[in-house]
Design a protein around this motif. Structure first.
Motif, PDB file in Angstrom:
ATOM      1  N   THR A  76      63.728  34.268  23.544  1.00 37.68           N
ATOM      2  CA  THR A  76      63.566  34.689  22.473  1.00 37.68           C
ATOM      3  C   THR A  76      64.166  33.645  21.309  1.00 37.68           C
ATOM      4  O   THR A  76      64.400  32.667  21.348  1.00 37.68           O
ATOM      5  CB  THR A  76      65.490  35.162  22.200  1.00 37.68           C
ATOM      6  OG1 THR A  76      66.041  35.938  23.663  1.00 37.68           O
ATOM      7  CG2 THR A  76      66.227  35.338  21.047  1.00 37.68           C
ATOM      8  N   ARG A  77      63.030  34.100  20.847  1.00 39.52           N
ATOM      9  CA  ARG A  77      62.576  33.558  19.465  1.00 39.52           C
ATOM     10  C   ARG A  77      63.434  34.030  18.325  1.00 39.52           C
ATOM     11  O   ARG A  77      64.214  34.808  17.724  1.00 39.52           O
ATOM     12  CB  ARG A  77      61.351  33.684  18.498  1.00 39.52           C
ATOM     13  CG  ARG A  77      60.096  33.245  20.361  1.00 39.52           C
ATOM     14  CD  ARG A  77      59.920  32.011  20.026  1.00 39.52           C
ATOM     15  NE  ARG A  77      59.020  31.319  21.241  1.00 39.52           N
ATOM     16  CZ  ARG A  77      58.477  29.806  21.397  1.00 39.52           C
ATOM     17  NH1 ARG A  77      59.126  28.998  21.636  1.00 39.52           N
ATOM     18  NH2 ARG A  77      57.389  29.870  22.221  1.00 39.52           N
ATOM     19  N   THR A  78      64.002  32.516  17.479  1.00 39.51           N
ATOM     20  CA  THR A  78      64.607  32.926  16.219  1.00 39.51           C
ATOM     21  C   THR A  78      63.772  32.388  14.744  1.00 39.51           C
ATOM     22  O   THR A  78      63.243  31.950  14.647  1.00 39.51           O
ATOM     23  CB  THR A  78      65.811  31.423  16.391  1.00 39.51           C
ATOM     24  OG1 THR A  78      65.762  30.174  16.389  1.00 39.51           O
ATOM     25  CG2 THR A  78      66.520  32.115  17.388  1.00 39.51           C
ATOM     26  N   HIS A  87      63.553  42.840  11.472  1.00 38.71           N
ATOM     27  CA  HIS A  87      63.600  40.724  11.549  1.00 38.71           C
ATOM     28  C   HIS A  87      63.123  40.635  12.575  1.00 38.71           C
ATOM     29  O   HIS A  87      63.873  40.010  13.605  1.00 38.71           O
ATOM     30  CB  HIS A  87      65.012  41.333  11.226  1.00 38.71           C
ATOM     31  CG  HIS A  87      65.776  41.432  10.128  1.00 38.71           C
ATOM     32  ND1 HIS A  87      65.820  41.770   9.179  1.00 38.71           N
ATOM     33  CD2 HIS A  87      66.896  42.445  10.362  1.00 38.71           C
ATOM     34  CE1 HIS A  87      66.013  42.081   7.650  1.00 38.71           C
ATOM     35  NE2 HIS A  87      66.656  42.575   8.583  1.00 38.71           N
ATOM     36  N   TYR A  88      61.654  40.534  12.459  1.00 37.77           N
ATOM     37  CA  TYR A  88      61.355  39.873  13.629  1.00 37.77           C
ATOM     38  C   TYR A  88      60.653  38.454  13.023  1.00 37.77           C
ATOM     39  O   TYR A  88      60.173  37.968  11.968  1.00 37.77           O
ATOM     40  CB  TYR A  88      59.754  39.466  13.904  1.00 37.77           C
ATOM     41  CG  TYR A  88      59.485  41.905  14.369  1.00 37.77           C
ATOM     42  CD1 TYR A  88      59.880  42.154  15.962  1.00 37.77           C
ATOM     43  CD2 TYR A  88      58.946  42.715  14.027  1.00 37.77           C
ATOM     44  CE1 TYR A  88      59.561  43.538  16.424  1.00 37.77           C
ATOM     45  CE2 TYR A  88      60.114  43.926  14.278  1.00 37.77           C
ATOM     46  CZ  TYR A  88      59.872  43.982  15.513  1.00 37.77           C
ATOM     47  OH  TYR A  88      59.707  45.335  16.144  1.00 37.77           O
ATOM     48  N   PRO A  89      61.276  37.142  14.550  1.00 41.42           N
ATOM     49  CA  PRO A  89      60.537  35.898  14.130  1.00 41.42           C
ATOM     50  C   PRO A  89      58.694  35.815  13.309  1.00 41.42           C
ATOM     51  O   PRO A  89      58.692  36.266  13.466  1.00 41.42           O
ATOM     52  CB  PRO A  89      60.919  35.177  15.567  1.00 41.42           C
ATOM     53  CG  PRO A  89      61.946  36.312  15.855  1.00 41.42           C
ATOM     54  CD  PRO A  89      61.769  37.646  15.557  1.00 41.42           C
ATOM     55  N   ARG A 147      67.311  40.861  15.947  1.00 37.85           N
ATOM     56  CA  ARG A 147      68.765  40.624  16.297  1.00 37.85           C
ATOM     57  C   ARG A 147      69.669  41.462  15.514  1.00 37.85           C
ATOM     58  O   ARG A 147      70.760  41.487  15.686  1.00 37.85           O
ATOM     59  CB  ARG A 147      69.437  39.306  15.735  1.00 37.85           C
ATOM     60  CG  ARG A 147      68.432  37.510  16.190  1.00 37.85           C
ATOM     61  CD  ARG A 147      68.781  36.405  15.860  1.00 37.85           C
ATOM     62  NE  ARG A 147      68.541  35.480  16.760  1.00 37.85           N
ATOM     63  CZ  ARG A 147      69.380  35.496  17.889  1.00 37.85           C
ATOM     64  NH1 ARG A 147      70.263  35.751  18.437  1.00 37.85           N
ATOM     65  NH2 ARG A 147      68.635  34.453  18.989  1.00 37.85           N
ATOM     66  N   THR A 148      69.199  41.690  14.300  1.00 41.69           N
ATOM     67  CA  THR A 148      69.681  42.417  13.556  1.00 41.69           C
ATOM     68  C   THR A 148      68.841  43.504  13.341  1.00 41.69           C
ATOM     69  O   THR A 148      67.696  43.084  13.307  1.00 41.69           O
ATOM     70  CB  THR A 148      70.636  42.553  12.330  1.00 41.69           C
ATOM     71  OG1 THR A 148      69.479  41.537  11.431  1.00 41.69           O
ATOM     72  CG2 THR A 148      71.348  41.219  12.519  1.00 41.69           C
ATOM     73  N   LEU A 167      62.640  25.643  23.528  1.00 46.56           N
ATOM     74  CA  LEU A 167      63.544  26.861  23.822  1.00 46.56           C
ATOM     75  C   LEU A 167      62.579  27.548  24.691  1.00 46.56           C
ATOM     76  O   LEU A 167      63.106  28.501  25.740  1.00 46.56           O
ATOM     77  CB  LEU A 167      62.642  27.760  22.751  1.00 46.56           C
ATOM     78  CG  LEU A 167      63.760  27.743  21.649  1.00 46.56           C
ATOM     79  CD1 LEU A 167      63.530  28.692  20.595  1.00 46.56           C
ATOM     80  CD2 LEU A 167      66.006  27.988  21.775  1.00 46.56           C
TER      81      LEU A 167
END
Length: 665
Positions: free
Chosen positions: A663-665, A316-318, A514-515, A639
């Motif tokens: 850290t990107r979301t 799960h990459y942004p 993140r996951t 950010l």
């Protein structure tokens, strides 16, 4: 006297007096009229006289003051004379100091020249030390080669002595080959015996079935048949074992025969193909060659497929990270590679691998070893004993993907894309094994000009192979259909990147996803069609493809970045400026981040902040704050601005700026 006369006289006198008085009054009146003007003038004069008297009093006071001043003139004159003498002395001393100043300026010029000569001498000394170190290595290598040559000479003499023995062995080999034929015949006999035993077993079985009616005799015959069957099975197993041993012996004999034939050929002076291994197709290209051709599709569709592929694999990459990596791959003409940095386990190797799978791009992973210290570790070396070039998989891949120098039977590969991953590239000193290769990539002519041999000559890699007189050495041109990515771990076991690599790479620092879902990897790479180089080029854009407004906005942002970097004493040159503009132009316009400020913020993150490593925070605090405000207010990337502030706070311990990523979301 007569009273009348007296009265007349009195009256006459009175009248005369009255006339006189009247005449006098008339004359006085005329005099008053006559003197009225002079009287007015007289009043004015009296007023002026009064003023003059006051002035005279002031003058008297001033005169008294001046007389008092004149009384002090003698003392002042003495002081003036002393000051004049002091002035002359100072002028004399000034002249002497001016001469001294000229001497000092001359000495300063000589000192600066001496410093310059000293710096040049230090630089020359450094270069000389590097050259000496290189020469020492070459001397050591030469000594080693001399030792090898001596050993080879001795070996050659030994081989010369053994030539007769080898010929005897060749005769023995012929005998062995005859024996091999005999063993093959023996094996056929064993096979016939096995077939016979199988027939006999079948006959015994039939006999067993026929003898089933006679109970007593059948039992005896059954026991005998079991005994015969066990013996036959044992014979069969022995025969099969003999067959396997014979096959192994045949293979060993064939290998020995090939080796002996090669040695005999070398001893008899036969030519050995030094590039036979280079022409062997590496495994990474076998799958790419056999894939179907990808039909034309838009860049948006390809990116959507890449994101879906990553999600299906549990990665799960942004979306912004995927877009940034994709754009970094597109600009390999101005920025030779992309570097993914971070701590171990952040998915740095998975992103380029799975991206290549989804886009239909070939993939080759090159694990960097800590002992690498020369370009030979990257491309291969020439084995003087075997008279062969031992290429790496990377060298073989570049050779077959080279549309100018590669083999004709690999033309289908030369119109396809390949991604090469230098995994953990900073385990060794990057400038030792990769610096020359990076210079070749930077020397490539502009896209579309590669067909001119003279323009691509400086970018071609010449293999270190001794060639006979009149023959040219094999060259390899790393074309724009090859994409280069490196990963680097940031821990105590790794080396930092040199400024040369930092200036020529888009550096992405990111934290772990993140996951990571526990889904099984998709095994559908063979079903994905291959992306052609021509198709890839259709996605590329240039500065003139942007609208007038965007070009003007891009120029404004570039100028702001230039000003901030000049203030930080980290100026950027034309190469970096053009690389930033190329990234902005090639950023996917269909994405959710189509605002031109987004790719500019990416370039601040990937190209500008890594160049600030080592800046003294106390001295550059104001300009670093100016950079943070520019990112926050002008580029609207809150950010990234927050990440800059966090890096500033974390760097205060050492006093030098270290960019820690966002850290990107």
């Amino acid at each position: 006297m007569d009273p009348l006369v007296l009265t007349v006289l009195v009256s006459t006198f009175s009248l005369a007096t009255l006339v006189f008085i009247m005449v006098l009054v008339a004359a006085r009146a005329d005099h008053q009229v006559t003197i009225r003007g002079p009287l007015a003038t007289l009043d004015a004069l009296e007023s002026q006289i009064a003023t003059k008297r006051e002035t005279l009093v002031d003058l008297d006071d001033d005169l008294n003051m001046r007389r008092e001043a004149l009384a002090n003139i003698a003392g002042v004159q003495a002081e003036v004379d002393a000051l004049i003498r002091q002035k002359h002395e100072l002028l004399t001393e000034y002249g002497q100091l001016e001469d001294r100043r000229e001497e000092i300026l001359a000495l300063r010029a000589e000192t600066e020249d001496a410093f310059a000569r000293h710096a040049a001498a230090v630089q020359q000394r450094t270069e000389t030390e590097v050259e000496c170190e290189r020469l020492q290595k070459e001397l050591a290598e030469a000594r080693r080669l001399v030792g090898e040559i001596d050993a080879m000479t001795e070996h050659h003499e030994a081989l010369s002595e053994k030539t007769s023995q080898l010929r005897i062995q060749a005769e023995e080999l012929e005998d062995i080959l005859k024996r091999e034929g005999e063993m093959r015949a023996h094996m056929l006999d064993h096979e016939r015996e096995i077939a016979r035993l199988d027939g006999e077993i079948e006959a015994r079985r039939r006999q067993l079935e026929a003898a089933a009616a006679a109970a007593h005799s059948a039992e005896q015959k059954n026991a005998q048949l079991h005994t015969d069957m066990a013996e036959a099975t044992a014979v069969l197993a022995v025969a099969q074992q003999n067959i396997r041993e014979s096959q192994d012996e045949i293979e060993a004999l064939q290998e020995r025969r090939n080796r002996l034939q090669e040695q005999v050929a070398n001893l008899e002076g036969k030519t050995v193909d030094a590039l036979v291994e280079l022409r062997t197709l590496p495994p990474a290209l076998v799958d790419l060659r056999d894939r179907e051709h990808l039909e034309l599709e838009t860049e948006a569709v390809a990116l959507d497929r890449a994101r879906a592929h990553l999600e299906a694999l549990g990665l799960h990459y942004p979306s912004r990270v995927v877009h940034a990596f994709h754009t970094a791959m597109k600009v390999n003409e101005t920025t030779q590679m992309a570097v993914l940095a971070g701590i171990s386990g952040t998915g740095k190797s998975q992103l380029p691998r799975r991206y290549a799978e989804a886009m239909g791009i070939g993939f080759l992973q090159v694990p960097v070893q800590p002992r690498w210290d020369s370009p030979q570790d990257l491309m291969g070396f020439y084995n003087y004993i075997e008279s062969r070039f031992r290429p790496t998989d990377m060298a073989r891949t570049l050779f077959h993907m080279d549309m100018w120098n590669g083999p004709d039977d690999s033309r289908v590969l030369q119109d396809r894309m390949l991604l090469i991953l230098l995994d953990e590239m900073n385990l060794a000193r990057v400038e030792y094994y990769f610096s020359d290769f990076l210079s070749r990539l930077e020397s490539r002519p502009g896209r579309g000009q590669e067909k001119v041999r003279a323009m691509r000559k400086d970018a071609e890699i010449e293999l270190d192979i001794p060639m006979p007189d009149g023959e040219s050495t094999q060259r390899i041109f790393p074309g724009y259909n090859i994409l280069f990515v490196g990963t680097m771990n940031e821990d105590e076991s790794t080396q930092s990147l040199s400024d040369k690599v930092v200036d020529r790479a888009n550096i992405l620092r990111f934290a772990a996803p993140r996951t990571i879902a526990a889904t099984a990897p998709l095994d559908d790479r063979d079903d994905l069609p291959a992306l052609s180089y021509e198709h890839w080029k259709s996605w590329l854009r240039h500065t003139w493809d942007l609208g007038t407004g965007n070009r003007h906005s891009m120029s404004e942002q570039i100028n702001k970045i230039l000003d901030i970097m000049r203030r930080l004493r980290r100026p950027i040159g034309h190469r970096l400026g053009q690389a930033i503009m190329a990234y902005v132009c090639n950023y996917p316009q269909h994405s959710d981040f189509s605002d031109i400020r987004v790719p500019f913020a990416d370039q601040v993150e990937m190209r500008i902040l890594p160049k600030l490593r080592g800046v003294e925070i106390d001295a550059a605090q104001g300009n670093l704050d100016r950079l943070r405000r520019y990112v926050d207010e002008d580029l609207n990337d809150h950010l990234l601005a927050e990440a800059i502030s966090e890096s500033l706070d974390a760097s205060r311990i050492t006093g030098q700026f270290v960019w820690r990523g966002v850290t990107r979301t």
